[in-house]
Design a protein around this motif. Structure first.
Motif, PDB file in Angstrom:
ATOM      1  N   GLU A 163       0.833  -1.205   0.000  1.00 42.41           N
ATOM      2  CA  GLU A 163       0.000   0.000   0.000  1.00 42.41           C
ATOM      3  C   GLU A 163       0.871   1.260   0.000  1.00 42.41           C
ATOM      4  N   HIS A 166       2.491   1.588  -3.422  1.00 41.57           N
ATOM      5  CA  HIS A 166       1.460   1.950  -4.405  1.00 41.57           C
ATOM      6  C   HIS A 166       1.150   3.441  -4.323  1.00 41.57           C
ATOM      7  N   ASN A 167       1.054   3.961  -3.102  1.00 38.70           N
ATOM      8  CA  ASN A 167       0.753   5.380  -2.911  1.00 38.70           C
ATOM      9  C   ASN A 167       1.906   6.275  -3.360  1.00 38.70           C
TER      10      ASN A 167
END
Length: 259
Positions: A163, A166-167
């Motif tokens: 996560e 991905h960010n």
């Protein structure tokens, strides 16, 4: 009635400390981390060792004859089971975080690994179920569910770091590998998954290992009782770490170029 929780907690912690120190597999895994060679295969192995160790500690030190009315009441479980489960979390989450940092460095990413949050709900759930009946009928909760909880820390670490990356604009992948004679459910979620598609559970995507359309979503991070499948992380630059050699291979267009 005597409060058995303080003495029992000390007994569990001391038993765990002795077994942890003497466990040669754990020593080997710690040495691999210290030498900068640890991979997610080692993190998964550490989870198995810690889960088995804690289950053994419970089995050897908790029995119905030492419990009031032969029950592991909630107030005892909160002061005995919860802190020892948290201890497994602390050990493994730090090991996984530091291994993730090595994975990042090996792929040219100057990002420090991130620890997964402690899943308090799972701990409360086990403690609550232990309180529901006599210990003779609930003691199974201190075996496989403890191992499963410990393995889930690895899954949560992969998820939280994927996560994060991905960010940051990377394109991380999740690699779920079958271990042993897997059930149909595990076979369905095994493979290499784009995290962007996993994150959006409504999005249909191609499982790159089977070339079939699927909607796995967050199931890729889930595991049933006695599941031993491994979950690994692949960085977002189209390269994947070989868990044995620590080399990186290109995944672009199916090529497997060693780095």
């Amino acid at each position: 009635m005597k409060d058995i929780a303080p003495e029992l907690l000390l007994k569990l912690q001391e038993s765990f400390r002795v077994k942890f120190k003497r466990n040669q597999n754990i020593q080997h895994l710690n040495n691999r981390l210290i030498s900068g060679k640890a991979t997610y295969r080692d993190v998964n192995d550490m989870a198995m060792e810690l889960g088995n160790l804690l289950a053994q500690v419970y089995r050897e030190n908790i029995s119905e004859d030492i419990l009031p009315d032969g029950r592991l009441y909630y107030n005892i479980g909160q002061r005995v089971i919860a802190p020892t489960m948290k201890q497994n979390y602390e050990i493994l989450s730090e090991y996984a975080r530091d291994t993730q940092t090595l994975v990042n460095q090996a792929s040219g990413l100057g990002i420090i690994g991130k620890k997964a949050d402690l899943n308090q709900d799972r701990i409360r759930g086990i403690v609550d179920k232990l309180d529901k009946d006599v210990f003779l009928k609930t003691k199974w909760l201190l075996d496989e569910p403890i191992k499963n909880f410990t393995q889930s820390i690895v899954d949560d670490t992969v998820k939280v770091n994927a996560e994060l990356h991905h960010n940051l604009g990377l394109n991380p992948k999740i690699i779920r590998t079958e271990v042993g004679n897997c059930c149909d459910w595990c076979k369905a979620v095994a493979g290499v998954h784009e995290y962007a598609a996993v994150k959006d559970v409504s999005q249909e995507f191609i499982n790159t290992s089977t070339n079939k359309k699927n909607k796995v979503g967050h199931d890729v991070f889930r595991r049933h009782s006695r599941c031993r499948c491994t979950v690994e992380y692949s960085p977002g630059d189209n390269r994947r770490q070989n868990v044995h050699s620590k080399s990186w291979r290109s995944e672009r267009n199916g090529n497997r170029q060693a780095y």
